[in-house]
Scaffold this active site. Structure first.
Site, PDB file in Angstrom:
ATOM      1  N   ASP A  93       3.893   9.201 -10.787  1.00  0.00           N
ATOM      2  CA  ASP A  93       2.584   9.883 -11.417  1.00  0.00           C
ATOM      3  C   ASP A  93       3.122  11.386 -11.845  1.00  0.00           C
ATOM      4  OD1 ASP A  93       0.011  10.270 -12.453  1.00  0.00           O
ATOM      5  OD2 ASP A  93      -1.080   9.633 -10.442  1.00  0.00           O
ATOM      6  N   ASP A 128      -2.555  12.550 -18.153  1.00  0.00           N
ATOM      7  CA  ASP A 128      -3.735  12.445 -18.883  1.00  0.00           C
ATOM      8  C   ASP A 128      -4.912  13.389 -18.024  1.00  0.00           C
ATOM      9  OD1 ASP A 128      -2.900  10.909 -16.375  1.00  0.00           O
ATOM     10  OD2 ASP A 128      -4.803   9.800 -16.136  1.00  0.00           O
ATOM     11  N   ALA A 196      -9.295   7.672 -12.993  1.00  0.00           N
ATOM     12  CA  ALA A 196     -10.458   8.375 -12.379  1.00  0.00           C
ATOM     13  C   ALA A 196     -11.448   7.356 -11.727  1.00  0.00           C
ATOM     14  CB  ALA A 196     -10.834   9.028 -13.513  1.00  0.00           C
ATOM     15  N   CYS A 279      -6.646  -8.438  14.533  1.00  0.00           N
ATOM     16  CA  CYS A 279      -5.543  -8.589  13.486  1.00  0.00           C
ATOM     17  C   CYS A 279      -4.196  -9.031  14.361  1.00  0.00           C
ATOM     18  CB  CYS A 279      -5.252  -7.175  12.774  1.00  0.00           C
ATOM     19  SG  CYS A 279      -3.774  -7.104  12.039  1.00  0.00           S
ATOM     20  N   CYS A 281      -0.911  -8.350  13.445  1.00  0.00           N
ATOM     21  CA  CYS A 281       0.072  -7.728  12.968  1.00  0.00           C
ATOM     22  C   CYS A 281       1.126  -7.256  14.099  1.00  0.00           C
ATOM     23  CB  CYS A 281      -0.152  -6.735  11.942  1.00  0.00           C
ATOM     24  SG  CYS A 281      -0.677  -5.057  12.860  1.00  0.00           S
ATOM     25  N   CYS A 284      -0.907  -4.762  16.215  1.00  0.00           N
ATOM     26  CA  CYS A 284      -2.188  -5.313  16.939  1.00  0.00           C
ATOM     27  C   CYS A 284      -1.843  -6.254  17.973  1.00  0.00           C
ATOM     28  CB  CYS A 284      -3.289  -5.653  15.782  1.00  0.00           C
ATOM     29  SG  CYS A 284      -3.806  -4.512  14.825  1.00  0.00           S
TER      30      CYS A 284
HETATM   31  N1  GUN Z   1      -4.384   8.774  -9.586  1.00  0.00           N
HETATM   32  C1  GUN Z   1      -5.621   8.529  -9.469  1.00  0.00           C
HETATM   33  N2  GUN Z   1      -6.446   8.537 -10.639  1.00  0.00           N
HETATM   34  C2  GUN Z   1      -5.470   8.751 -11.476  1.00  0.00           C
HETATM   35  C3  GUN Z   1      -5.614   9.272 -12.842  1.00  0.00           C
HETATM   36  O1  GUN Z   1      -6.951   9.015 -13.418  1.00  0.00           O
HETATM   37  N3  GUN Z   1      -4.697   9.750 -13.426  1.00  0.00           N
HETATM   38  C4  GUN Z   1      -3.455   9.788 -12.955  1.00  0.00           C
HETATM   39  N4  GUN Z   1      -2.172  10.066 -13.696  1.00  0.00           N
HETATM   40  N5  GUN Z   1      -3.324   9.578 -11.642  1.00  0.00           N
HETATM   41  C5  GUN Z   1      -4.409   9.209 -10.762  1.00  0.00           C
HETATM   42 ZN    ZN Z   2      -3.046  -5.139  12.783  1.00  0.00          ZN
END
Ligand code: GUN
Ligand code: ZN
Length: 490
Positions: A93, A128, A196, A279, A281, A284
């Site tokens: 990201d 963005d 978002a 659970c 796993c 757990c």
């Molecule tokens: N991580 C969670 N939401 C967003 C987003 O809208 N844009 C980016 N780049 N990373 C995110």
């Molecule tokens: Zn578990």
């Protein structure tokens, strides 16, 4: 758009797909879960993500590396895969999330994309603008224009073999999401995150999440791989996959563990409130909640994070198997019972009948009627649409019956909730082979009555008799006056 994504199987809008990642020299099967690695924290070591959890793909934030001199030099020298000790696919990201949280970041799209390329990222992200929900339209439009300018800039950056995300923004305006989707699809970028949505999910606004995703999907078209940014709670995977999301990232497994929270497919529990672990796993199976509470902070957090990640991967496999078997909507309907907000999400999905109808496959294994929402599934909608086109002979007397003698009539069809009428030779075909409860609910009867009304409207010159078994008055109100109604249950 690149041709890096192929769809292998589909159910509702959900699909099993194959994303080709040229820089890693591999394909990733979707839907795929990407654990989020915070390089500063590493609650679970990335190397164990592969060996203990089967993760093929991770996501981390390149801005965390970019913003610190030490990290930045190390990442540039050794490369991201070496630093994280992970040889699968790594998505990065851009720092946009920091932008949303803190209002400002100190990097441009070309700078961060070139940095992501230089540290060896397999899928990069431009800067963005994650516009929050419910802002006024002018702000949503302005910020979307900024995001779109940056996608254009991204197209001009030399990113080599790295795939590039084209985030879809537009706040809570479905038409803006749709035009953002159409615009992103027309770029030569590769993967399409819906952005978002984290604030919506934090507020349990699953109906709004569905509407936002539906808007983006309408613009993007079927062949675009879609990432639902920030969606890591297993409770909503079935719903989001059924809406056509292919990639998910989970920071939730670690963030929730830090607050002693335990994830399940039915929601989130506080460790203090648990007497038993629902659970099996490894965590757990080996511990009781009381034992976990006795541990030191660090060890407890790690074990909770491990459970959270196990349940998250398990749910993604459950969703994929349901999709393969053609019963994804039944899983969504089951998960919808965990929380009223999830039910709202499922109802919102059913509101997009046109979108589902366009893409849902016409034939599957079996249709299970599980609740009133089943009466609104695409199979029922499709059957009703078909009734508009079924022509009967003008002047004939036609019986629509749940059983009982038919010799007085020119023609006799079956009728059954929730579908309504259908010719007898279709009775062994999907979805009319549906398993339905003996004690049908109001929605199912109502849908069947609407089916009768649709057939009658399409054949104004034909005379109809409906022979039903105890349909309620409220449902029969949808049957037009000119249809004779007989109750066989006496
Ligand atoms: N991580 C969670 N939401 C967003 C987003 O809208 N844009 C980016 N780049 N990373 C995110
Ligand atoms: Zn578990």
């Amino acid at each position: 758009m690149g041709d890096h994504f192929e769809i292998r199987d589909q159910d509702a809008l959900g699909r099993i797909g194959e994303l080709t990642v040229p820089r890693a020299g591999v394909t990733v099967e979707t839907p795929a879960l990407m654990p989020v690695i915070n390089p500063h924290v590493r609650t679970i070591e990335p190397s164990r993500m592969q060996s203990a959890f089967g993760a093929e793909i991770l996501i981390t934030n390149s801005y965390v590396f970019y913003g610190s001199d030490d990290y930045r030099e190390e990442a540039l020298e050794r490369g991201l895969h070496d630093v994280l000790e992970f040889d699968g696919v790594i998505v990065t990201d851009s720092g946009s999330f920091q932008l949303a949280e803190y209002g400002e970041i100190d990097v441009t799209t070309p700078e961060i994309l070139e940095f992501q390329r230089d540290i060896g990222s397999d899928v990069g992200t431009p800067v963005d603008v994650p516009t929050p929900p419910d802002v006024d339209r002018e702000r949503a439009e302005d910020e979307l224009a900024t995001t779109q300018d940056r996608l254009a800039v991204a197209e001009g950056v030399d990113t080599g073999e790295m795939l590039v995300n084209a985030p879809v923004q537009g706040s809570t305006y479905p038409d803006l999401r749709e035009s953002a989707g159409r615009h992103a699809d027309a770029t030569d970028l590769d993967v399409f995150p819906v952005g978002a949505v984290v604030p919506l999910m934090n507020d349990y606004r699953y109906g709004d999440v569905v509407d936002v995703v539906a808007g983006a999907k309408r613009g993007l078209g079927r062949d675009a791989p879609v990432h639902l940014f920030g969606a890591g709670h297993p409770m909503m995977f079935a719903l989001a996959v059924a809406m056509g999301c292919d990639l998910f990232d989970s920071a939730a497994y670690a963030l929730y563990a830090r607050d002693d929270r335990y994830l399940t497919v039915r929601g989130t529990e506080q460790l203090d409130d648990l007497d038993y672990f629902p659970c099996s796993c490894p965590v757990c199976a080996d511990h009781t909640p009381a034992e976990l509470r006795e541990l030191g902070d660090r060890e407890r957090e790690e074990l909770l994070a491990e459970h959270n990640l196990h349940v998250t991967f398990r749910e993604m496999r459950t969703v994929k198997q349901a999709l393969r078997a053609g019963n994804l909507l039944e899983l969504v309907e089951t998960r919808a019972r965990a929380h009223p907000a999830m039910l709202d999400g499922y109802r919102a999905l059913l509101d997009h009948a046109d979108l589902l109808e366009r893409e849902d496959s016409a034939s599957k294994g079996a249709f299970f009627y599980l609740s009133g929402e089943s009466a609104r599934r695409p199979e029922v909608v499709r059957h009703h649409d078909r009734l508009d086109r079924l022509a009967l002979s003008p002047g004939d007397e036609v019986l629509l019956t749940e059983g009982g003698p038919s010799d007085r009539y020119d023609e006799s069809w079956n009728v059954r909730a929730p579908f309504g009428p259908f010719p007898r030779d279709l009775s062994e075909t999907y979805p009319l082979t549906a398993e339905v409860p003996d004690r049908m609910d109001a929605e199912g009867y109502r849908a069947a009555a609407e089916g009768v009304a649709r057939l009658a409207a399409a054949n104004p010159e034909t005379e109809f008799t409906l022979a039903h078994r105890g349909w309620p008055e409220a449902a029969l109100a949808a049957v037009p006056e000119r249809v004779d109604v007989v109750d066989l249950s006496g």
